[in-house]
Design a protein around this motif. Structure first.
Motif, short mmCIF file in Angstrom:
data_model
loop_
_atom_site.label_atom_id
_atom_site.label_comp_id
_atom_site.label_asym_id
_atom_site.label_seq_id
_atom_site.Cartn_x
_atom_site.Cartn_y
_atom_site.Cartn_z
N ALA A 113 -13.22 -5.83 -10.11
CA ALA A 113 -13.37 -7.13 -9.46
C ALA A 113 -13.10 -7.07 -7.98
O ALA A 113 -13.02 -8.09 -7.32
N GLY A 114 -12.93 -5.91 -7.43
CA GLY A 114 -12.67 -5.81 -6.00
C GLY A 114 -11.29 -5.24 -5.74
O GLY A 114 -10.43 -5.19 -6.62
N PRO A 115 -11.03 -4.80 -4.52
CA PRO A 115 -9.78 -4.15 -4.22
C PRO A 115 -8.60 -5.12 -4.27
O PRO A 115 -8.68 -6.24 -3.77
N GLN A 116 -7.51 -4.67 -4.89
CA GLN A 116 -6.25 -5.39 -4.88
C GLN A 116 -5.17 -4.39 -4.52
O GLN A 116 -5.27 -3.21 -4.85
N THR A 117 -4.14 -4.85 -3.84
CA THR A 117 -3.09 -3.93 -3.42
C THR A 117 -1.75 -4.38 -3.93
O THR A 117 -1.49 -5.58 -4.10
N LEU A 118 -0.87 -3.41 -4.21
CA LEU A 118 0.52 -3.66 -4.57
C LEU A 118 1.35 -2.72 -3.72
O LEU A 118 1.17 -1.50 -3.78
N GLY A 119 2.23 -3.27 -2.94
CA GLY A 119 3.05 -2.43 -2.08
C GLY A 119 2.23 -1.68 -1.06
O GLY A 119 2.61 -0.58 -0.65
N GLY A 120 1.08 -2.23 -0.65
CA GLY A 120 0.24 -1.57 0.34
C GLY A 120 -0.66 -0.50 -0.22
O GLY A 120 -1.39 0.14 0.50
N VAL A 121 -0.64 -0.29 -1.54
CA VAL A 121 -1.47 0.73 -2.19
C VAL A 121 -2.37 0.03 -3.19
O VAL A 121 -1.96 -0.94 -3.84
N GLN A 122 -3.61 0.52 -3.31
CA GLN A 122 -4.56 -0.08 -4.25
C GLN A 122 -3.93 -0.22 -5.62
O GLN A 122 -3.33 0.72 -6.16
N ALA A 123 -4.04 -1.42 -6.20
CA ALA A 123 -3.40 -1.69 -7.48
C ALA A 123 -3.91 -0.73 -8.54
O ALA A 123 -5.10 -0.59 -8.75
N GLY A 124 -2.97 -0.09 -9.23
CA GLY A 124 -3.34 0.84 -10.29
C GLY A 124 -3.52 2.26 -9.84
O GLY A 124 -3.71 3.15 -10.66
N ASP A 125 -3.48 2.54 -8.53
CA ASP A 125 -3.68 3.90 -8.04
C ASP A 125 -2.35 4.64 -8.03
O ASP A 125 -1.64 4.69 -7.02
N LEU A 126 -1.98 5.19 -9.17
CA LEU A 126 -0.68 5.86 -9.28
C LEU A 126 -0.64 7.16 -8.49
O LEU A 126 0.43 7.57 -8.03
N PHE A 127 -1.78 7.83 -8.33
CA PHE A 127 -1.78 9.06 -7.56
C PHE A 127 -1.45 8.79 -6.09
O PHE A 127 -0.65 9.50 -5.48
N ALA A 128 -2.07 7.75 -5.51
CA ALA A 128 -1.76 7.40 -4.13
C ALA A 128 -0.31 6.96 -4.01
O ALA A 128 0.37 7.27 -3.02
N LEU A 129 0.19 6.23 -5.00
CA LEU A 129 1.58 5.79 -4.97
C LEU A 129 2.54 6.98 -5.08
O LEU A 129 3.58 7.02 -4.40
N ALA A 130 2.20 7.95 -5.92
CA ALA A 130 3.03 9.15 -6.03
C ALA A 130 3.11 9.89 -4.70
O ALA A 130 4.18 10.38 -4.29
N ASN A 131 1.99 9.97 -4.00
CA ASN A 131 1.99 10.60 -2.67
C ASN A 131 2.85 9.82 -1.69
O ASN A 131 3.55 10.41 -0.85
N ALA A 132 2.81 8.48 -1.77
CA ALA A 132 3.64 7.67 -0.87
C ALA A 132 5.12 7.87 -1.15
O ALA A 132 5.94 7.99 -0.23
N ILE A 133 5.50 7.92 -2.42
CA ILE A 133 6.90 8.15 -2.79
C ILE A 133 7.34 9.54 -2.35
O ILE A 133 8.47 9.74 -1.86
N ALA A 134 6.45 10.52 -2.52
CA ALA A 134 6.77 11.89 -2.10
C ALA A 134 7.04 11.95 -0.60
O ALA A 134 7.94 12.68 -0.14
N ALA A 135 6.29 11.18 0.18
CA ALA A 135 6.51 11.16 1.63
C ALA A 135 7.86 10.54 1.96
O ALA A 135 8.56 11.00 2.88
N LEU A 136 8.25 9.50 1.24
CA LEU A 136 9.54 8.86 1.48
C LEU A 136 10.71 9.78 1.14
O LEU A 136 11.73 9.80 1.83
N LEU A 137 10.56 10.55 0.06
CA LEU A 137 11.65 11.41 -0.40
C LEU A 137 11.56 12.83 0.14
O LEU A 137 12.50 13.61 -0.03
N ASP A 138 10.40 13.17 0.76
CA ASP A 138 10.16 14.53 1.23
C ASP A 138 10.31 15.52 0.08
O ASP A 138 10.98 16.55 0.19
N ALA A 139 9.66 15.19 -1.07
CA ALA A 139 9.76 16.04 -2.26
C ALA A 139 8.58 15.75 -3.16
O ALA A 139 8.10 14.61 -3.20
N PRO A 140 8.07 16.76 -3.88
CA PRO A 140 6.97 16.50 -4.82
C PRO A 140 7.42 15.62 -5.97
O PRO A 140 8.54 15.77 -6.49
N VAL A 141 6.54 14.70 -6.38
CA VAL A 141 6.92 13.64 -7.32
C VAL A 141 5.95 13.62 -8.50
O VAL A 141 4.75 13.88 -8.33
#
Length: 534
Positions: A133-161
């Protein structure tokens, strides 16, 4: 906005761990920056139909000469990339073929299976399915995109997630996994925490501590394979545990990073809930579209267009569980049907990218743009993979050339299914295979609707059996089924031939019926066949 599922994004998510770019430039080649149209497994004996900008898995492609030929062929079909097993053969001909064709050449890491790679790739491409139905975002990341969210968390923690569900299955992971230890690599490759590591964590009480609190838990290493510490936090929605986030850290994180991990867990929970709800919405949408298309009404053409099947002939496959009917309200049966529908959707999607499958009522229907013979093979392969634990049968309808023919093809598939569900001894059939049985069922419907009862000799035999507790009707049925062979019929009824011949004489007397008259035999056979028909 999430980046589109291009070759560059695939390399960002799966590179270093699974894939190596050997030839190609995703950053500058326009084809490589386009959205991948589908994942296709190369088959030299049955060349598949490639969607635009396909990513091809070259299973069994080994030598340089074969790779060069395949690259040039894929270039003519505008494929975006070819994956072969590492180490990839080197040479100027290979580099020239990759450059001329515009097809990127990638190597699959040793130890990783093609099934793992195909599953990961399709999970990355899943957001482009029908019903978005079109792009939606949660926390600045496309809703449902867990891979992008994992990369964002990894950047915050400076560790693979990794983001895992309650059963320690990997839902998504970040880049830089090569910086972790062997246990993490095994987890990524198998998309599941290996059992021996999960048992260690359970024995140490890690999962108990993790799920009791919303605070991150620091996990000390345990052995050479599990050499890097972890910090984990539960992902929960109210009282429900949805999963957990695991980061491979070199040292205990400071308070700011611990808080960032807690905050990330709340965002991950929203994404997981959105994925769960989105999957239900998408499933309902596909079901509605496919049901509308099969009914052949005014909206059928629009439904086929939205399914991507309006411009080509399609075969109709109908699957049903044995021993079930639309009147059954058992929750376990409903779950089993939905599981069958999801499995068939994945199977036909792997066979042809422009396919659709959904559960409509108590039947799973699939529309596949192939001929009827190929549809039979697809259904047979699927039921062989499902195995005997899920007893199902498949009715194959004819190829519908247009919307008008789709409803008729669905009706024919339903007729075949009805025969197979009565125990015809087949698992897959076309109407030509079971036409006589289908006609008998149709005739039984007419008899039931009119309230007709057995008459003449058959009625007399049934009444005599009921009064005297004999089996003269069964004797006549066995003799007719054995084509008049008294010895074979006697063996089928487990009696001596002389006893059977005596009973057969009683059949002729009680009927009465002239067993030498072909019309009388046919009438008796037909009535006996219709007795007990559903």
């Amino acid at each position: 906005m999430r980046p589109q599922a291009s070759l560059g994004r695939v390399l960002d998510d799966l590179g270093a761990t699974l894939l190596e770019l050997v030839h190609g430039d995703p950053g500058h080649d326009p084809r490589h920056s386009a959205a991948i149209g589908g994942v296709v497994i190369h088959d030299p004996l049955d060349e598949p139909v490639l969607p635009q900008h396909a990513l091809v898995l070259g299973v069994g492609v080994g030598d340089a000469e074969q790779t060069v030929r395949l690259l040039r062929a894929l270039g003519r079909q505008e494929a975006v990339g070819l994956v072969v097993r590492a180490p990839v053969p080197a040479g100027p001909d290979l580099a020239a073929a990759a450059a001329e064709s515009g097809v990127a050449l990638l190597g699959l890491t040793r130890g990783a299976s093609w099934a793992q790679l195909a599953a990961l790739l399709r999970s990355l491409l899943a957001e482009d399915d029908v019903g978005d139905a079109g792009p939606q975002t949660l926390g600045g990341v496309q809703a449902g995109d867990l891979f992008a969210l994992a990369n964002a968390i990894a950047a915050l923690l400076d560790a693979p997630v990794t983001i895992e569900d309650r059963s320690s299955r990997v839902l998504a992971y970040s880049g830089r996994q090569d910086e972790a230890d062997r246990s993490r690599i095994e987890t990524i490759l198998g998309r599941q925490v290996p059992e021996r590591y999960a048992r260690q964590l359970t024995d140490r009480g890690i999962f108990r501590d993790l799920y009791r609190s919303d605070q991150p838990v620091y996990v000390e290493p345990a052995g050479d394979d599990f050499a890097i510490p972890r910090v984990a936090v539960a992902v929960r929605a109210g009282d429900e545990i949805l999963g957990s986030i695991w980061a491979a850290v070199r040292r205990p994180p400071d308070l700011d990073r611990m808080q960032a991990l807690r905050d990330a867990a709340r965002v991950v929970a929203l994404h997981i809930l959105r994925i769960r709800a989105g999957a239900d919405v998408e499933r309902r949408l596909r079901t509605d579209l496919l049901s509308t298309a099969l009914e052949g009404g005014p909206g059928a053409l629009d439904a086929l267009t939205r399914l991507g099947l309006a411009d080509r002939p399609v075969a109709v496959i109908g699957l049903a569980l044995l021993g079930s009917s639309s009147s059954g309200a058992d929750a376990g049966l409903a779950t089993e049907r939905q599981r069958l529908a999801d499995a068939l959707a994945m199977h036909v999607g792997a066979v042809h990218p422009r396919s659709a499958a959904a559960l409509v009522g108590d039947v799973v229907y699939a529309l596949v743009p192939v001929n009827q013979e190929r549809a039979c093979r697809i259904a047979t392969d699927f039921l062989d993979r499902v195995g005997e634990r899920t007893p199902a049968v498949a009715g194959i309808g004819p190829v519908a050339q247009d919307v008008a023919g789709l409803a008729a093809a669905r009706t024919e598939a339903d007729r075949v299914l009805r025969v197979l569900r009565t125990g015809a001894g087949r698992r897959v059939a076309r109407l030509a295979d079971v036409h006589v049985d289908a006609l008998l069922l149709d005739l039984a419907d007419v008899v039931t609707a009119r309230g007709d009862q057995p008459s003449g000799a058959v009625a007399n035999l049934l009444a005599y059996d009921a009064r005297h507790h004999t089996n003269l009707a069964d004797t006549l049925r066995a003799w007719l089924d054995a084509f008049g062979d008294a010895v074979a019929a006697a063996a089928a009824m487990y009696v001596h031939p002389n006893t059977f011949r005596y009973r057969l004489r009683r059949v002729a007397e009680v009927g009465p019926i002239d067993l030498r008259d072909p019309d009388a035999r046919f009438a008796a056979m037909l009535e006996l066949r219709l007795i007990g028909r559903p």
